[in-house]
Design a protein around this motif. Structure first.
Motif, PDB file in Angstrom:
ATOM      1  N   LYS A 260      34.240 -25.440  -5.268  1.00 20.56           N
ATOM      2  CA  LYS A 260      35.331 -25.714  -6.190  1.00 20.56           C
ATOM      3  C   LYS A 260      34.657 -26.393  -7.529  1.00 20.56           C
ATOM      4  CE  LYS A 260      38.976 -25.939  -2.833  1.00 20.56           C
ATOM      5  NZ  LYS A 260      40.077 -26.636  -2.245  1.00 20.56           N
ATOM      6  N   THR A 261      33.592 -27.236  -7.469  1.00 23.84           N
ATOM      7  CA  THR A 261      32.945 -27.801  -8.667  1.00 23.84           C
ATOM      8  C   THR A 261      32.412 -27.094  -9.400  1.00 23.84           C
ATOM      9  OG1 THR A 261      30.949 -28.150  -7.260  1.00 23.84           O
ATOM     10  CG2 THR A 261      32.561 -29.851  -6.812  1.00 23.84           C
ATOM     11  N   MET A 262      32.119 -25.634  -9.143  1.00 24.02           N
ATOM     12  CA  MET A 262      31.514 -24.659 -10.126  1.00 24.02           C
ATOM     13  C   MET A 262      32.861 -23.884 -10.836  1.00 24.02           C
ATOM     14  SD  MET A 262      28.623 -25.632  -9.592  1.00 24.02           S
ATOM     15  CE  MET A 262      27.639 -24.248 -10.489  1.00 24.02           C
ATOM     16  N   PHE A 263      34.015 -23.964 -10.495  1.00 21.64           N
ATOM     17  CA  PHE A 263      34.615 -23.195 -11.088  1.00 21.64           C
ATOM     18  C   PHE A 263      34.909 -23.315 -12.667  1.00 21.64           C
ATOM     19  CE2 PHE A 263      38.103 -23.382  -7.296  1.00 21.64           C
ATOM     20  CZ  PHE A 263      37.406 -22.528  -6.882  1.00 21.64           C
ATOM     21  N   ASP A 264      34.573 -24.296 -13.424  1.00 24.06           N
ATOM     22  CA  ASP A 264      34.401 -24.405 -14.636  1.00 24.06           C
ATOM     23  C   ASP A 264      33.063 -23.820 -15.300  1.00 24.06           C
ATOM     24  OD1 ASP A 264      36.938 -25.321 -14.770  1.00 24.06           O
ATOM     25  OD2 ASP A 264      36.079 -27.593 -14.338  1.00 24.06           O
ATOM     26  N   TYR A 265      32.183 -23.323 -14.516  1.00 20.82           N
ATOM     27  CA  TYR A 265      31.141 -22.750 -15.087  1.00 20.82           C
ATOM     28  C   TYR A 265      30.829 -21.271 -14.765  1.00 20.82           C
ATOM     29  CZ  TYR A 265      29.653 -27.610 -14.795  1.00 20.82           C
ATOM     30  OH  TYR A 265      29.517 -28.984 -14.852  1.00 20.82           O
ATOM     31  N   LEU A 266      30.123 -20.674 -15.511  1.00 25.24           N
ATOM     32  CA  LEU A 266      29.759 -19.219 -15.774  1.00 25.24           C
ATOM     33  C   LEU A 266      28.286 -18.919 -15.256  1.00 25.24           C
ATOM     34  CD1 LEU A 266      30.659 -16.038 -16.138  1.00 25.24           C
ATOM     35  CD2 LEU A 266      30.030 -16.411 -18.577  1.00 25.24           C
TER      36      LEU A 266
END
Length: 438
Positions: A260-266
């Motif tokens: 979930k901590t990677m949701f804002d990354y592409l």
């Protein structure tokens, strides 16, 4: 004197006394303090018997050229036991090829120099001339064993085995069901299947060098035929089929969840190990392995052995180049013996005329052994031909006899006799193995 005694020696002594009345009467007169059954006397008697057997073997060898055969195994004490066998053509008994166990030598070091020094010391002590060695045969191969796949599946399904062992079993099982692993396994199996016939032949006691080299050449030709795209494709497709069939044996992978901590990354590109063409890599491995096997066979059965191969072929009565003096010269040169070409011409004509006179029903399979057996007296007038025939039979290719000597070693050197000195052990093995001489 030995009533109630224990041990093989005392039991045999008791048996001998009962069978020989004169010995029984002599034993009755022995004083109680001189029964002559202590271990020193036993070792001396065993040593004398072994010396007699060794002298008999050396006498049998005489001035004959012989093949030296050496194979090794380790005993429970960790020492390396080397079975040293002599093979030669017996002058009498119709030039029969015979083998004798000279001794079981022991070394703590297994390097080439130590083994060489030990073997030469044994030959020198026995009174055998090392310059009479015609050929040498060694066997230092090891056997490998593995576990069946069902065992890993069982470990995975039984919780009593513990989490670490189960995880290791799952990992191994997953690797074993991968297409790359199955490709290598199928490829190795196919190569070893081609090498199995020469391996079995070279382990037979009655195998000569000519037969051994012939089957090795045939196996090498079959291995060379694997070096093609069709050969690779066959093994690769078989691996893919096996991988699909065995996929059901593996434990299903745990379902992955996104962090979930990677949701804002592409993520724009992958990191770490990149994908590669596994088929291309395995094809490269396939060709290099075939080349290595062929290279190793050429190395072990190289140019020098090729000359011997053709020379031994001329000794085969069924060969078109039977007794060709130019080709057979390589066998004669092993002992720097003189070669008389005229003798080979006469011998060839004589042997073919003898064979032609026999009817189809009386004619046996024409072999070198048969020629030496039936026509030995006539061939004595052609010594260079006789030498070539004897050398061809004396050249060894197998260490099968050593396995029998190791069986005797295991019977003599049991867990209850680990304190036995090597000298006594070696002498008992020789007496047991060469029972015809004792």
């Amino acid at each position: 004197m030995v009533d109630g005694g224990s041990g093989l020696f005392l039991s045999l002594l008791d048996y001998t006394i009962k069978k020989h009345p004169l010995l029984a009467d002599a034993v009755k007169t022995l004083p109680r303090n001189a029964t002559y059954t202590c271990h020193d006397i036993q070792n001396e008697l065993i040593g004398l018997l072994s010396d007699v057997v060794t002298e008999s073997i050396v006498k049998e060898v005489g001035n004959s050229y012989y093949t030296l055969k050496v194979d090794g195994t380790r005993d429970p004490t960790g020492c390396k036991n080397m079975s040293i066998v002599i093979q030669f053509v017996k002058e009498y008994e119709s030039c029969k090829v015979v083998e004798f166990l000279l001794t079981i030598a022991t070394t703590e070091m297994g390097d080439a120099q130590t083994l060489t020094d030990t073997i030469l010391a044994v030959l020198h002590k026995a009174g055998l001339n090392a310059s009479k060695i015609l050929s040498k045969v060694y066997d230092v191969a090891s056997l490998m064993s593995g576990k069946i796949t069902s065992l890993l599946t069982e470990i995975d399904s039984v919780r009593a085995h513990g989490p670490e062992l189960r995880m290791e079993a799952v990992g191994l099982l997953r690797e074993m069901t991968a297409s790359s692993f199955l490709f290598i396994a199928n490829f190795v199996h196919e190569v070893l299947a081609l090498l199995d016939p020469p391996s079995k032949l070279l382990q037979r006691e009655d195998t000569d060098l000519w037969a051994g080299l012939s089957i090795v050449a045939s196996a090498k030709h079959c291995v060379q035929k694997l070096r093609c795209d069709e050969g690779f494709t066959k093994v690769w497709e078989k691996a893919l089929e096996s991988a699909s069939a065995r996929a059901s044996l593996t434990t299903p992978k745990r379902k992955r969840t996104a962090n979930k901590t990677m949701f804002d990354y592409l993520v724009e590109e992958t990191t770490g190990q990149r994908d590669y063409d596994i088929e291309t890599e395995l094809k490269r491995l396939y060709y290099s392995t075939v080349d290595s096997v062929i290279e190793e066979m050429d190395k072990r059965f190289g140019e020098r052995n090729t000359h011997l191969y053709h020379a031994l072929a001329t000794i085969d009565p069924e060969s078109e180049s039977f007794l060709d003096p130019e080709t057979v010269k390589h066998i004669i040169d092993l002992t720097q013996s003189p070669i008389v070409k005229a003798e080979f011409e006469v011998a060839k004509q004589f042997l073919r005329s003898v064979s032609d006179k026999e009817s189809d029903t009386d004619r046996e399979k024409w072999t070198t052994r048969l020629i030496l057996s039936k026509d030995h007296n006539a061939l004595q007038t052609m010594p260079s031909v006789l030498i070539a025939l004897k050398h061809a039979l004396a050249c060894g290719a197998s260490t099968a006899t050593h396995e029998n000597s190791f069986s005797s070693l295991r019977n003599v050197f049991t867990d209850h006799r680990c304190s036995m000195l090597h000298k006594r052990k070696a002498q008992l093995v020789q007496l047991t193995f060469e029972k015809d001489l004792t």
